[in-house]
Enzyme design. Structure first.
Site, PDB file in Angstrom:
ATOM      1  N   LYS A   9      36.383  22.962  52.327  1.00 21.99           N
ATOM      2  CA  LYS A   9      37.321  22.419  51.344  1.00 21.99           C
ATOM      3  C   LYS A   9      37.328  23.232  50.034  1.00 21.99           C
ATOM      4  O   LYS A   9      36.437  24.058  49.811  1.00 21.99           O
ATOM      5  CB  LYS A   9      36.966  20.948  51.084  1.00 21.99           C
ATOM      6  CG  LYS A   9      37.212  20.025  52.298  1.00 21.99           C
ATOM      7  CD  LYS A   9      36.797  18.583  51.963  1.00 21.99           C
ATOM      8  CE  LYS A   9      37.167  17.608  53.071  1.00 21.99           C
ATOM      9  NZ  LYS A   9      36.768  16.222  52.706  1.00 21.99           N
ATOM     10  N   TYR A  49      46.163  14.031  56.608  1.00 20.07           N
ATOM     11  CA  TYR A  49      45.503  12.817  56.115  1.00 20.07           C
ATOM     12  C   TYR A  49      46.400  11.580  56.224  1.00 20.07           C
ATOM     13  O   TYR A  49      46.170  10.592  55.511  1.00 20.07           O
ATOM     14  CB  TYR A  49      45.026  13.019  54.681  1.00 20.07           C
ATOM     15  CG  TYR A  49      43.735  13.816  54.566  1.00 20.07           C
ATOM     16  CD1 TYR A  49      42.587  13.436  55.280  1.00 20.07           C
ATOM     17  CD2 TYR A  49      43.637  14.931  53.735  1.00 20.07           C
ATOM     18  CE1 TYR A  49      41.395  14.153  55.169  1.00 20.07           C
ATOM     19  CE2 TYR A  49      42.443  15.652  53.618  1.00 20.07           C
ATOM     20  CZ  TYR A  49      41.330  15.258  54.342  1.00 20.07           C
ATOM     21  OH  TYR A  49      40.148  15.952  54.229  1.00 20.07           O
ATOM     22  N   ASN A 112      33.271  16.559  48.786  1.00 23.17           N
ATOM     23  CA  ASN A 112      32.247  16.590  49.842  1.00 23.17           C
ATOM     24  C   ASN A 112      32.316  17.801  50.765  1.00 23.17           C
ATOM     25  O   ASN A 112      31.778  17.785  51.871  1.00 23.17           O
ATOM     26  CB  ASN A 112      32.248  15.269  50.620  1.00 23.17           C
ATOM     27  CG  ASN A 112      33.542  15.030  51.369  1.00 23.17           C
ATOM     28  OD1 ASN A 112      34.473  15.822  51.276  1.00 23.17           O
ATOM     29  ND2 ASN A 112      33.593  13.950  52.118  1.00 23.17           N
ATOM     30  N   HIS A 115      35.308  19.286  56.074  1.00 25.14           N
ATOM     31  CA  HIS A 115      35.968  18.323  56.962  1.00 25.14           C
ATOM     32  C   HIS A 115      35.644  18.674  58.404  1.00 25.14           C
ATOM     33  O   HIS A 115      35.599  19.849  58.760  1.00 25.14           O
ATOM     34  CB  HIS A 115      37.494  18.378  56.783  1.00 25.14           C
ATOM     35  CG  HIS A 115      38.245  17.664  57.873  1.00 25.14           C
ATOM     36  ND1 HIS A 115      38.511  16.309  57.804  1.00 25.14           N
ATOM     37  CD2 HIS A 115      38.736  18.081  59.071  1.00 25.14           C
ATOM     38  CE1 HIS A 115      39.154  15.940  58.917  1.00 25.14           C
ATOM     39  NE2 HIS A 115      39.301  17.000  59.701  1.00 25.14           N
ATOM     40  N   GLU A 126      44.626  17.389  65.093  1.00 30.57           N
ATOM     41  CA  GLU A 126      44.434  18.221  63.904  1.00 30.57           C
ATOM     42  C   GLU A 126      44.522  19.728  64.187  1.00 30.57           C
ATOM     43  O   GLU A 126      45.074  20.478  63.365  1.00 30.57           O
ATOM     44  CB  GLU A 126      43.071  17.916  63.264  1.00 30.57           C
ATOM     45  CG  GLU A 126      43.011  16.534  62.644  1.00 30.57           C
ATOM     46  CD  GLU A 126      41.630  16.204  62.076  1.00 30.57           C
ATOM     47  OE1 GLU A 126      41.515  15.185  61.385  1.00 30.57           O
ATOM     48  OE2 GLU A 126      40.656  16.953  62.326  1.00 30.57           O
TER      49      GLU A 126
HETATM   50  P1  IDP Z   1      35.371  12.058  56.667  1.00 28.92           P
HETATM   51  O1  IDP Z   1      35.858  13.274  55.931  1.00 28.92           O
HETATM   52  O2  IDP Z   1      33.868  11.964  56.653  1.00 28.92           O
HETATM   53  O3  IDP Z   1      35.963  11.924  58.049  1.00 28.92           O
HETATM   54  P2  IDP Z   1      37.222   9.946  55.820  1.00 28.92           P
HETATM   55  O4  IDP Z   1      36.872   8.515  55.711  1.00 28.92           O
HETATM   56  O5  IDP Z   1      38.094  10.370  56.972  1.00 28.92           O
HETATM   57  O6  IDP Z   1      35.857  10.781  55.810  1.00 28.92           O
HETATM   58  O7  IDP Z   1      37.916  10.366  54.457  1.00 28.92           O
HETATM   59  C1  IDP Z   1      38.587  11.610  54.327  1.00 28.92           C
HETATM   60  C2  IDP Z   1      38.193  12.253  53.021  1.00 28.92           C
HETATM   61  O8  IDP Z   1      38.706  11.467  51.964  1.00 28.92           O
HETATM   62  C3  IDP Z   1      36.677  12.337  52.752  1.00 28.92           C
HETATM   63  O9  IDP Z   1      36.060  13.447  53.347  1.00 28.92           O
HETATM   64  C4  IDP Z   1      36.667  12.427  51.235  1.00 28.92           C
HETATM   65  O10 IDP Z   1      36.987  13.756  50.816  1.00 28.92           O
HETATM   66  C5  IDP Z   1      37.814  11.517  50.857  1.00 28.92           C
HETATM   67  N1  IDP Z   1      37.354  10.138  50.604  1.00 28.92           N
HETATM   68  C6  IDP Z   1      37.049   9.193  51.504  1.00 28.92           C
HETATM   69  N2  IDP Z   1      36.677   8.045  50.927  1.00 28.92           N
HETATM   70  C7  IDP Z   1      36.765   8.270  49.602  1.00 28.92           C
HETATM   71  C8  IDP Z   1      36.514   7.459  48.452  1.00 28.92           C
HETATM   72  O11 IDP Z   1      36.123   6.301  48.542  1.00 28.92           O
HETATM   73  N3  IDP Z   1      36.708   8.065  47.231  1.00 28.92           N
HETATM   74  C9  IDP Z   1      37.135   9.356  47.107  1.00 28.92           C
HETATM   75  N4  IDP Z   1      37.379  10.151  48.176  1.00 28.92           N
HETATM   76  C10 IDP Z   1      37.198   9.610  49.397  1.00 28.92           C
HETATM   77 MG    MG Z   2      37.919  11.607  58.662  1.00 25.99          MG
END
Ligand code: IDP
Ligand code: MG
Length: 149
Positions: A9, A49, A112, A115, A126
């Site tokens: 990312k 997304y 984070n 992905h 995807e």
């Molecule tokens: P993942 O990336 O571990 O699959 P997902 O729940 O699919 O997690 O969420 C997609 C992305 O959205 C996360 O990697 C993160 O960057 C962002 N995200 C998810 N939940 C939150 C939140 O509560 N606050 C801010 N960003 C979030």
């Molecule tokens: Mg996800």
């Protein structure tokens, strides 16, 4: 063999962590079968997304993922989807297990670093968003028999 989509990312690219992150997956033994650097536009981000549309973090997430270049890859291997998810760690770096990418390099959930597709159906959805069939290579490595049973 299973395939999964990985995105390094914008935060990871900006922080100079492309190499460290690719190395984690390479050392794990997964085979890189496609790789490129792109800047994700709004339309692609919204498709990728789509499942999160309407959630509180959706708009910031779209801004974040489109904010700067990313590296996208397709990784291949037995159980590649689960192995990538476990190598990344929990979505929130604060809760990720030490030794995972998100724990070792991250602090906040909205930064984070990486992905990975969360299941077989997701990977099948995807991967074609980012790569044509021709961009995904079929090849063997001489080490494959020492990694895959
Ligand atoms: P993942 O990336 O571990 O699959 P997902 O729940 O699919 O997690 O969420 C997609 C992305 O959205 C996360 O990697 C993160 O960057 C962002 N995200 C998810 N939940 C939150 C939140 O509560 N606050 C801010 N960003 C979030
Ligand atoms: Mg996800």
């Amino acid at each position: 063999m299973e395939r999964t989509l990985v995105i390094i990312k914008p935060d990871a690219v900006q922080r100079g962590l492309i190499g460290d992150i690719i190395t984690r997956f390479e050392r794990r033994g997964l085979r890189i079968v496609a790789l490129k650097m792109i800047q994700i536009d709004k339309a692609l981000a919204e498709r990728h997304y789509a499942i999160h549309k309407g959630k509180s973090f959706y708009e910031p997430l779209i801004r974040y993922i489109t904010s700067a270049p990313v590296v996208v890859m397709v990784l291949e291997g037995n159980k590649a989807i689960e192995i990538v998810r476990r190598t990344m760690g929990a979505t929130n770096p604060a809760e990720a297990a030490p030794g995972t990418i998100r724990a070792d390099f991250g602090v906040d959930i909205g930064r984070n670093l990486v992905h990975g597709s969360d299941g077989a159906e997701t990977a099948a959805f995807e991967i074609p968003l980012f790569f044509t069939e021709q961009e995904i290579l079929s090849y063997a490595r001489d080490t494959d028999r020492w990694i895959f049973e």
